[in-house]
Design an enzyme around this catalytic site. Structure first.
Site, PDB file in Angstrom:
ATOM      1  N   HIS A   1     -27.662 -44.894  43.334  1.00 16.76           N
ATOM      2  CA  HIS A   1     -26.434 -45.330  42.658  1.00 16.76           C
ATOM      3  C   HIS A   1     -26.570 -46.720  42.040  1.00 16.76           C
ATOM      4  O   HIS A   1     -25.707 -47.135  41.268  1.00 16.76           O
ATOM      5  CB  HIS A   1     -25.257 -45.338  43.637  1.00 16.76           C
ATOM      6  CG  HIS A   1     -24.826 -43.979  44.086  1.00 16.76           C
ATOM      7  ND1 HIS A   1     -24.532 -42.960  43.209  1.00 16.76           N
ATOM      8  CD2 HIS A   1     -24.639 -43.467  45.329  1.00 16.76           C
ATOM      9  CE1 HIS A   1     -24.188 -41.881  43.888  1.00 16.76           C
ATOM     10  NE2 HIS A   1     -24.254 -42.158  45.176  1.00 16.76           N
TER      11      HIS A   1
ATOM     12  N   HIS B   1     -24.554 -36.284  45.578  1.00 15.21           N
ATOM     13  CA  HIS B   1     -23.883 -37.145  44.594  1.00 15.21           C
ATOM     14  C   HIS B   1     -24.828 -37.427  43.435  1.00 15.21           C
ATOM     15  O   HIS B   1     -26.032 -37.566  43.629  1.00 15.21           O
ATOM     16  CB  HIS B   1     -23.459 -38.470  45.234  1.00 15.21           C
ATOM     17  CG  HIS B   1     -22.589 -38.313  46.434  1.00 15.21           C
ATOM     18  ND1 HIS B   1     -23.081 -38.317  47.717  1.00 15.21           N
ATOM     19  CD2 HIS B   1     -21.254 -38.133  46.534  1.00 15.21           C
ATOM     20  CE1 HIS B   1     -22.084 -38.156  48.569  1.00 15.21           C
ATOM     21  NE2 HIS B   1     -20.968 -38.036  47.884  1.00 15.21           N
TER      22      HIS B   1
END
Length: 483
Positions: free
Chosen positions: A270, A308
């Protein structure tokens, strides 16, 4: 970096001011509505287990002192962090016993096992590993493991309503399990850890990101986002994780190692060019890709199967035709964290087609869904790209029972995906740990085992055993009995 400040209303009253009027109440409701639309990983993790029936009164982090709070006797599962009512001995999510020995012994504690049995096993393990620890295995036929205990010092300082899912226990349990299974040290060899250099980080991140992470070394506790913490040891942990990934990539590409697994934290996919978010500080996979290219790789493939989307990795390479990024993740029209990774995000500035997203429209996807995607999308595209080096951003939060991912991938599914990936790049494969926050798993392939294992720990043991052996992992893997 931001700090959580939930005491504004309380301070307002303590200063002698009157209670907020209706306009203030409306503003508060509007702010809460906005917060619901901007869910963090932590929000997703907390919300399903909130005992408060009024969702507008969410106060998981720092409840107001003037709220009437009913204390509930509870204990936190060391495996999946979920809290359980005190009158239950097994976790209601993963099934692990409240007195679990997984961090110490590498497997679930049994309520029927006696302490002397555990001590006996400890002695057996120590005797068995005494010889293997002394062995120096460093050849192109061995699997390399990247791990350093200093990464365990990265932890959340402030006490919250329950443990943060990305915590040191993740690696403690993994290493304990690998030692118990005789995999590491033993079948695999460690590489020495080093801190990544600033000039290496600048190949991926902006100076703004690098300096922001470095600044945390002088701060006891801080937050980049409400769910991305740092303490005074976090910057070093992030540099060690990045350094291990870079060195593993170089060693594998140069054939100093057969393949490798980076047991690192904090995770990285991320973290983008400028920002740290989603538990991630530096982007380990991106740094490893650059290291492989410095070592001579012309084309690098990154497959990201964390539940994710790796928004940071996509951002870093979205204009780069020498790196193909393929991600399989929950998306649900942008409603699942972090909201990026739609199918039409394919790369920019002449690199269109070098970013491939496989967005799931719902939770619950399992082995068959992933196998279909691999056979009809991932492998054909990867084969046409013909990479010199392959990296897996291996988040295990799509596993069956994970409280964040809510999907249904089994150890057998992960093993199949690994086997498919190992056929690429002539076997030059680096697996990097991303997310995956523990849950229990019971499958037909393990019915002959007497006691259950944590799915994340079991998967990693099977996974690394697969990397370090050409034989069938499910036939070879035998956990130590508890009695």
């Amino acid at each position: 970096m931001t700090r959580l400040n939930n005491g504004d209303a309380e301070n307002h009253l303590q200063n002698g001011d009157s209670e907020p009027n209706s306009n203030a109440e409306d503003a508060t409701k509007s702010a809460k509505a906005k917060r619901k639309n901007d869910m963090t990983l932590e929000d997703m993790y907390n919300t399903p287990y909130d005992f408060d029936e009024d969702e507008d009164e969410d106060s998981d982090w720092e409840p107001f002192e003037n709220h009437h709070v009913v204390e509930i006797a509870k204990w936190f599962c060391v495996n999946c962090t979920i809290f359980n009512l005190d009158n239950f001995d097994h976790c209601n999510v993963c099934g692990e016993h409240r007195n679990s020995g997984i961090l110490k012994h590498g497997y679930f504690a049994s309520p029927f096992s006696q302490e002397e049995c555990l001590l006996q096993n400890e002695t057996e393990i120590a005797e068995r590993d005494k010889g293997s620890c002394l062995q120096t295995i460093a050849s192109d036929k061995s699997t390399a493991i990247g791990f350093d205990e200093r990464m365990l010092l990265h932890e959340e300082v402030e006490m919250k309503s329950h443990p943060h899912p990305e915590r040191p226990d993740r690696l403690r349990a993994i290493v304990a399990s690998l030692e118990t299974a005789g995999i590491y040290p033993g079948r695999c060899f460690p590489i020495l850890a080093r801190e990544i250099k600033r000039e290496e980080l600048q190949m991926v991140h902006s100076l703004e990101n690098i300096e922001a992470v470095e600044l945390t070394s002088n701060i006891l506790s801080c937050y980049f986002t409400p769910d991305t913490y740092a303490n005074q040891y976090s910057a070093r942990a992030a540099r060690l994780a990045a350094g291990l990934c870079a060195d593993l990539a170089s060693a594998i590409y140069s054939r100093s190692a057969k393949n490798g697994f980076a047991l690192v934290r904090p995770p990285g996919h991320h973290a983008g060019v400028k920002q740290s978010m989603g538990f991630c500080l530096h982007n380990n996979a991106a740094i490893a890709a650059c290291a492989a290219q410095v070592a001579g790789a012309k084309k690098v493939l990154i497959i990201d199967w964390d539940v994710h989307h790796g928004n940071g990795t996509q951002e870093i390479f979205e204009k780069n035709k020498s790196v193909l990024y393929i991600s399989l993740h929950r998306h649900e029209g942008g409603k699942f964290y972090p909201g990026t990774g739609a199918a039409n995000q394919v790369g920019t500035n002449g690199a269109e087609g070098y970013c491939v997203n496989v967005p799931w429209s719902r939770g619950g996807v399992g082995d068959n869904d992933y196998m279909f995607a691999f056979q009809h999308a991932v492998l054909p595209i990867a084969s046409e790209f013909a990479p010199d080096f392959t990296i897996i951003s291996a988040g295990f939060d799509a596993a069956r029972g994970d409280p964040l991912g809510c999907c249904d991938v089994t150890p057998a599914g992960y093993a199949q995906m690994t086997q498919m990936c190992s056929a690429l790049s002539g076997g030059k494969l680096l697996v990097i740990l991303e997310g995956g926050f523990a849950a229990n798993f019971c499958s037909s392939i393990l019915d002959n085992f007497k006691y259950p294992f944590s799915i994340k720990i079991l998967i990693l043991c099977l996974f690394i055993k697969f990397l370090s052996s050409a034989d069938t992992i499910f036939v070879q893997y035998h956990p130590l009995p508890l009695q």
